[in-house]
Scaffold this active site. Structure first.
Site, PDB file in Angstrom:
ATOM      1  N   VAL A   1       0.916  -0.975   0.032  1.00 48.45           N
ATOM      2  CA  VAL A   1      -0.001  -0.016   0.017  1.00 48.45           C
ATOM      3  C   VAL A   1       0.942   1.144   0.056  1.00 48.45           C
ATOM      4  O   VAL A   1       1.865   1.262   0.923  1.00 48.45           O
ATOM      5  CB  VAL A   1      -0.733  -0.161   1.127  1.00 48.45           C
ATOM      6  CG1 VAL A   1      -1.798   1.321   1.213  1.00 48.45           C
ATOM      7  CG2 VAL A   1      -1.797  -1.157   1.136  1.00 48.45           C
TER       8      VAL A   1
ATOM      9  N   GLU B   1       1.232   5.660  -0.728  1.00 49.51           N
ATOM     10  CA  GLU B   1       0.682   6.816  -0.019  1.00 49.51           C
ATOM     11  C   GLU B   1      -0.783   7.166  -0.903  1.00 49.51           C
ATOM     12  O   GLU B   1      -1.431   7.745  -0.164  1.00 49.51           O
ATOM     13  CB  GLU B   1       1.630   7.893  -0.257  1.00 49.51           C
ATOM     14  CG  GLU B   1       1.100   9.298   0.305  1.00 49.51           C
ATOM     15  CD  GLU B   1       1.879  10.506   0.124  1.00 49.51           C
ATOM     16  OE1 GLU B   1       1.654  11.538   0.392  1.00 49.51           O
ATOM     17  OE2 GLU B   1       3.304  10.314  -0.485  1.00 49.51           O
ATOM     18  N   PHE B   2      -0.788   6.943  -2.078  1.00 51.43           N
ATOM     19  CA  PHE B   2      -1.869   7.439  -2.784  1.00 51.43           C
ATOM     20  C   PHE B   2      -2.821   6.071  -2.954  1.00 51.43           C
ATOM     21  O   PHE B   2      -3.917   6.302  -3.360  1.00 51.43           O
ATOM     22  CB  PHE B   2      -1.434   7.956  -4.184  1.00 51.43           C
ATOM     23  CG  PHE B   2      -0.867   9.239  -4.059  1.00 51.43           C
ATOM     24  CD1 PHE B   2      -1.426  10.389  -3.678  1.00 51.43           C
ATOM     25  CD2 PHE B   2       0.582   9.193  -3.910  1.00 51.43           C
ATOM     26  CE1 PHE B   2      -0.562  11.705  -3.567  1.00 51.43           C
ATOM     27  CE2 PHE B   2       1.276  10.615  -3.756  1.00 51.43           C
ATOM     28  CZ  PHE B   2       0.717  11.568  -3.575  1.00 51.43           C
ATOM     29  N   GLY B   3      -2.397   4.806  -2.814  1.00 45.91           N
ATOM     30  CA  GLY B   3      -3.388   3.619  -3.280  1.00 45.91           C
ATOM     31  C   GLY B   3      -2.497   2.708  -3.143  1.00 45.91           C
ATOM     32  O   GLY B   3      -1.165   2.363  -2.536  1.00 45.91           O
ATOM     33  N   GLU B   4      -3.175   1.584  -3.662  1.00 47.42           N
ATOM     34  CA  GLU B   4      -2.608   0.066  -3.539  1.00 47.42           C
ATOM     35  C   GLU B   4      -1.426  -0.190  -4.715  1.00 47.42           C
ATOM     36  O   GLU B   4      -1.379   0.761  -5.665  1.00 47.42           O
ATOM     37  CB  GLU B   4      -3.569  -0.883  -3.830  1.00 47.42           C
ATOM     38  CG  GLU B   4      -4.614  -0.978  -2.687  1.00 47.42           C
ATOM     39  CD  GLU B   4      -5.649  -2.198  -2.714  1.00 47.42           C
ATOM     40  OE1 GLU B   4      -6.017  -2.647  -2.009  1.00 47.42           O
ATOM     41  OE2 GLU B   4      -6.091  -2.144  -3.942  1.00 47.42           O
ATOM     42  N   VAL B   5      -0.412  -1.100  -4.518  1.00 44.19           N
ATOM     43  CA  VAL B   5       0.600  -1.490  -5.405  1.00 44.19           C
ATOM     44  C   VAL B   5       0.563  -2.829  -5.483  1.00 44.19           C
ATOM     45  O   VAL B   5       0.293  -3.779  -4.945  1.00 44.19           O
ATOM     46  CB  VAL B   5       2.073  -1.110  -4.875  1.00 44.19           C
ATOM     47  CG1 VAL B   5       3.241  -1.537  -5.690  1.00 44.19           C
ATOM     48  CG2 VAL B   5       2.220   0.261  -4.240  1.00 44.19           C
TER      49      VAL B   5
ATOM     50  N   LYS C   1       1.740   1.202  -9.430  1.00 44.83           N
ATOM     51  CA  LYS C   1       1.190   2.045  -8.349  1.00 44.83           C
ATOM     52  C   LYS C   1      -0.078   2.532  -8.666  1.00 44.83           C
ATOM     53  O   LYS C   1      -0.261   3.029  -9.954  1.00 44.83           O
ATOM     54  CB  LYS C   1       2.179   3.025  -7.817  1.00 44.83           C
ATOM     55  CG  LYS C   1       3.388   2.452  -7.179  1.00 44.83           C
ATOM     56  CD  LYS C   1       4.338   3.696  -7.083  1.00 44.83           C
ATOM     57  CE  LYS C   1       5.534   3.341  -6.402  1.00 44.83           C
ATOM     58  NZ  LYS C   1       6.441   4.492  -5.693  1.00 44.83           N
TER      59      LYS C   1
ATOM     60  N   ASP D   1      15.287  11.508   1.530  1.00 47.84           N
ATOM     61  CA  ASP D   1      14.701  10.546   2.301  1.00 47.84           C
ATOM     62  C   ASP D   1      15.655   9.088   1.995  1.00 47.84           C
ATOM     63  O   ASP D   1      14.772   7.979   1.832  1.00 47.84           O
ATOM     64  CB  ASP D   1      13.093  10.482   2.022  1.00 47.84           C
ATOM     65  CG  ASP D   1      12.614   9.381   3.113  1.00 47.84           C
ATOM     66  OD1 ASP D   1      13.086   9.205   4.166  1.00 47.84           O
ATOM     67  OD2 ASP D   1      11.319   8.896   2.965  1.00 47.84           O
TER      68      ASP D   1
END
Length: 933
Positions: free
Chosen positions: A578, A580-584, A602, A695
């Protein structure tokens, strides 16, 4: 008192008296066989509640020279009871209560003993008795309330068959309430699986025992019986026979489906894989068909090893050198004799032949213990196939040994070779040449970047003169590739017009690519008959990174940097995470030329806003500008569809931190160093493009099936601005404290130097197999510790050279931290010299494991073995410890290295973690015992 033998007892009825005659109410309670010989001791019978009671008393306080005796009958002594205890209860009257008539009054009486081998009847002679003690009261009776005293005396060194006790009065007013004669025994017991009989307690006595049924000992078990009737200091240990395990104080046979192969205290084990279920009491489990065990094997090794895993080939600096590395087989049979052999063959597409002496293995490829080997003297024009096979002591019994083979094909060992040179234009004083780089093969492991500007113009040449050219490509680190073949070109005569000549000379084919071209430095060598001239031209392919947020319309950035994919070419198969914006998803993408390719997809979750959509696609706009083998590759995006998608290459082994935790201790420092080199190369590429990641952490590095590491997750990344410092100031965004440089935390300014700091943390994560940096410290504690010059200590078994590079990355002054180009060079030197990794940095388990090993988080003692295992992230061994009977922290402290292996801990990293934790336990409990690791 464990056991008593009472010979007789005397009791007295509570009485109140004001004169001596009332003492005659004393009574006797004794067995029929016991008589007391009375000389001036009076016996009075009193009936109370229908029962006769007797008392013995004497009170001749008004007469001097008193010598009154009371003797028992013969008391037989049990064999071995050389000590007896005599407990007396009595009342003594205060002589002052008798006035002037008590001149000769006393307040004590004497206890005597005489030994004899036979009963002498009524024959009494004072000379036969020896004095044991003078009996004096603790409390003297003065009024009507009786003060009853109790006195116990021990009589030792008895040797004859029996004895008499006697009481002598010398003028006291005394009443004997009771006398109890007894001896103590150590009761029969079972200790250390040995049975010890009931034993009379004497001085400290050694007692031999017998092992319980189905148990044996190397020596006769012994224990000591103390004078107080306690068993102390057991010596020796019985152990259960094969096929039996300890259950309480006995040895019970193993249940069906379990076995125990040796004489030990261990529990029965489940029959290993590939064996037939056993019957009750089995000492081994028979192999199933197709699995083998040699006569010298333990019963836990029933099968030959399976194939080595994750075989990879990594090109090393220097011409013709290659590192082969692999992971141990999934099935090893738990054997200590696991070895590997490496074979090489050369294949041309139709047939293969052995490499023979054309290559050189830097260590013997026949009996390898390590999971890597360096091959040298490779030819860049040949295609090699390396086969690695695992062997053990039972491989000779396996007719299917070929199934334990993994093959890896190498397509390139040098930088790409120049394949053709073209004469574009000739003039009287100049020649314009261009050349091509080989792209004949596409290696799965690497991506080839072909430069658009592969040409050079050479001026100031002599008219009408032949020149010979050859071209060579260099890697970014300066490693030279092979020269092209020589080609001759003529300059035009001075009187002739310039001509166009498109003739092409085809050079020899280049068979593989082993480095990635970030920049190609071409050398063109000219020879005019016997005269040679040299010209150098540099071509830089890197373009500065463009921040997609600078575009007024973000869709323009998408169109410029990203390839649009037909949604019908995408098929989603399985959710793998999962974002940040949806499922992978893991899925496949249909391509021209490559067929179906496995990809990661993504997705943008439903109900998104337009801003969320633009933020989602901005990461693709960033990734689309990168092309490097250690940067996650963007296949393209789907934007002209209801659900937007970003499609990238699929990384089979997922995030680096998770992969390392799952393979703790399974990779050598050399393999880990190779992974770090890939990450550093990717970060050098980003730095050269004036790009800061912000990051960088092991969780944001992905690992493919060849153990190549690729930097990913550009959600927090920002471009460097063009100020003199090259910094970027955030606008209050979240900062990953544990991975962030101190200046970035304090001032929210990020540079490539702050990425170097983060890379040092990634190095620590890799060498610590995914351990959390700074452990369970809070972010506030981390910042405070860093500002006070604390730096993470070296992980277990970390080479000193690697840890020193970490410390350089963590310099407080960012100006003196190494650049990524420096880091790549340092790592390359270490890879070229594996012996430099042998020196291990100092390791302090109390800091690195960060346990007060004897206590929990609240400072209290660990309540259980389970709590301790969870604190060091080894909870998967809870059942193993329980089966081995390790249920208390005291038992944990007693473990040694071989005990940990016997419990069932096999992975080297796990063994070291548990061993070092116990070492910390012992150190904190001030134990001086040595723990062998």
């Amino acid at each position: 008192i464990v056991s008593e033998r009472i010979s007789f007892c005397l009791n007295i009825l509570p009485l109140f008296f004001s004169f001596k005659e009332s003492l005659k109410s004393l009574f006797l309670c004794a067995s029929n066989s016991v008589n007391l010989f009375v000389f001036q001791w009076e016996i009075v019978q009193t009936v109370v509640n229908g029962s006769p009671l007797y008392t013995y008393s004497v009170c001749n306080v008004d007469s001097s020279d008193q010598d009154n005796w009371l003797r028992t009958t013969f008391i037989q002594r049990r064999s071995g009871a050389s000590r007896v205890s005599v407990e007396l209860q009595f009342v003594v009257r205060d002589c002052n209560t008798f006035g002037s008539s008590s001149v000769a009054c006393k307040e004590t009486f004497n206890l005597f003993l005489a030994e004899a081998d036979a009963d002498v009847g009524t024959n009494f002679r004072k000379g036969q008795f020896r004095k044991v003690a003078t009996i004096a009261p603790d409390e003297i009776t003065q009024g009507n309330v009786l003060k009853v005293n109790t006195e116990t005396k021990t009589v030792g060194s008895l040797s004859k068959k029996g004895f008499y006790l006697a009481f002598q009065d010398m003028g006291a007013c005394v009443a004997l309430l009771s006398a109890r004669v007894y001896y103590k025994t150590c009761p029969s017991t079972v200790q250390s699986l040995a049975v010890f009989p009931e034993t009379v307690a004497d001085s400290l006595r050694e007692v031999e025992g017998v092992c319980v049924e189905n148990a044996i000992g190397q020596a006769t078990p012994r224990i000591y019986c103390s004078a107080e009737g306690d068993w102390v200091v057991p010596v020796g240990q019985c152990q259960c026979l094969p096929g039996y395990e300890t259950t309480g104080d006995s040895c019970q046979e193993c249940k069906p489906g379990y076995f125990k192969s040796s004489v030990s205290l261990a529990s029965c084990q489940v029959c290993p894989r590939n064996t037939k279920p056993s019957s009750a009491g089995a000492s081994e489990c028979q192999c199933e068909d197709g699995f083998f065990r040699s006569p010298s094997d333990p019963p836990t090794s029933p099968s030959p090893p399976s194939a080595p895993r994750d075989l990879t080939a990594t090109t090393l600096s220097g011409e013709g050198r290659l590192l082969l590395s692999w992971s141990p087989p999934l099935v090893t049979g738990h054997r200590p004799d696991l070895t590997y052999s490496v074979a090489c063959s050369i294949c041309d597409g139709t047939a293969c032949s052995t490499c023979g002496e054309r290559i050189r293995f830097e260590t013997d490829p026949a009996e390898l213990r390590e999971t890597n080997i360096i091959v040298s003297d490779l030819d860049s024009h040949l295609n090699y196939t390396f086969t690695v096979e695992a062997h053990s002591g039972v491989s000779q019994f396996d007719p299917e040994r070929a199934s334990a083979t993994v093959t890896a094909a190498l397509d390139y060992t040098d930088p790409p070779k120049v394949t053709s040179i073209h004469l574009e234009k000739s003039g009287p004083t100049s020649l314009s040449l261009s050349w091509s780089l080989s792209r004949e093969r596409d290696v799965t492991t690497y991506t080839v970047r072909i430069l658009d500007k592969s040409f050079v113009q050479i001026t100031d040449l002599t008219p009408d003169t032949p020149y010979i050219f050859k071209v060579q490509a260099l890697s970014p680190e300066g490693t030279p590739g092979s020269f092209s073949t020589e080609h001759e070109f003529h300059t035009s005569p001075l009187a002739e017009p310039q001509i166009q000549n498109n003739s092409t000379a085809v050079l020899g084919a280049v068979v593989g690519v082993a480095v990635i071209l970030l920049a190609v430095l071409a050398f063109v060598v000219l020879r005019r008959r016997l005269v040679t001239a040299h010209f150098t031209s540099t071509v830089n392919p890197l373009q500065a990174y463009v921040d997609p947020h600078t575009y007024e319309d973000p869709n323009i950035a998408i169109q410029k940097f990203v390839t649009e994919i037909d949604p019908n070419a995408i098929a989603k198969h399985k959710v793998i995470g999962v974002g940040e914006f949806g499922e992978v998803f893991r899925g496949v993408m249909k391509t021209q030329g490559r067929g179906e390719v496995t990809v990661a997809i993504k997705t943008l979750k439903p109900g998104y806003s337009e801003k969320q959509r633009q933020d989602f696609l901005s990461e693709a706009s960033i990734m689309g500008q990168f092309s490097h083998p250690n940067i996650i590759h963007l296949e393209g995006v789907v934007t002209k569809f209801k659900h937007a998608m970003i499609v990238t290459e699929y990384m089979e082994n997922g995030a680096l931190d998770t992969y390392l935790k799952d393979h703790d201790g399974e990779m050598s420092p050399y393999q880990l160093l190779g992974m770090l080199r890939g990450i550093a190369a990717g970060m050098k590429y980003l730095s050269d493009m004036s790009y800061v990641h912000r990051d960088l952490a092991a969780r944001n590095v992905l690992v493919n099936s060849n153990l190549e590491c690729k930097v990913s997750d550009f959600g927090l990344s920002r471009v460097l601005e063009d100020d003199a410092e090259g910094t970027y100031t955030t606008r209050g965004g979240k900062i990953p404290i544990r991975w962030t440089a101190p200046e970035a935390i304090a001032y929210r300014k990020f540079t490539s130097a702050s990425d170097v700091w983060s890379f040092g943390i990634v190095m620590w994560e890799v060498m610590a197999f995914g351990e959390r940096p700074y452990w369970d410290m809070s972010n506030h504690e981390v910042m405070k510790a860093i500002n006070e010059a604390f730096r993470l200590p070296a992980p277990m078994d970390c080479p000193s050279a690697i840890y020193q590079l970490m410390l350089q990355c963590w310099q407080q002054d960012r100006a003196i931290r190494p650049r990524f180009a420096d880091i790549v060079n340092i790592l390359d030197k270490l890879l070229r010299s594996p012996e430099s990794l042998k020196t291990i940095a100092d390791f302090d388990p109390r800091v690195s494991i960060r346990l007060p090993s004897t206590s929990g988080g609240d400072g209290t003692m660990f309540r259980s073995v389970t709590e301790w295992l969870e604190s060091i992230k080894m909870s998967q061994y809870k059942e193993s410890f329980a089966r081995a009977g390790i249920t208390t922290m005291e038992q944990v402290l007693a473990l040694r290295h071989e005990d940990i292996r016997n419990i069932g801990v096999r992975l080297p990293g796990h063994m070291k973690r548990i061993a070092y934790s116990i070492l910390g336990l012992k150190d904190e409990s001030s134990s001086l015992s040595v723990f062998a690791v």
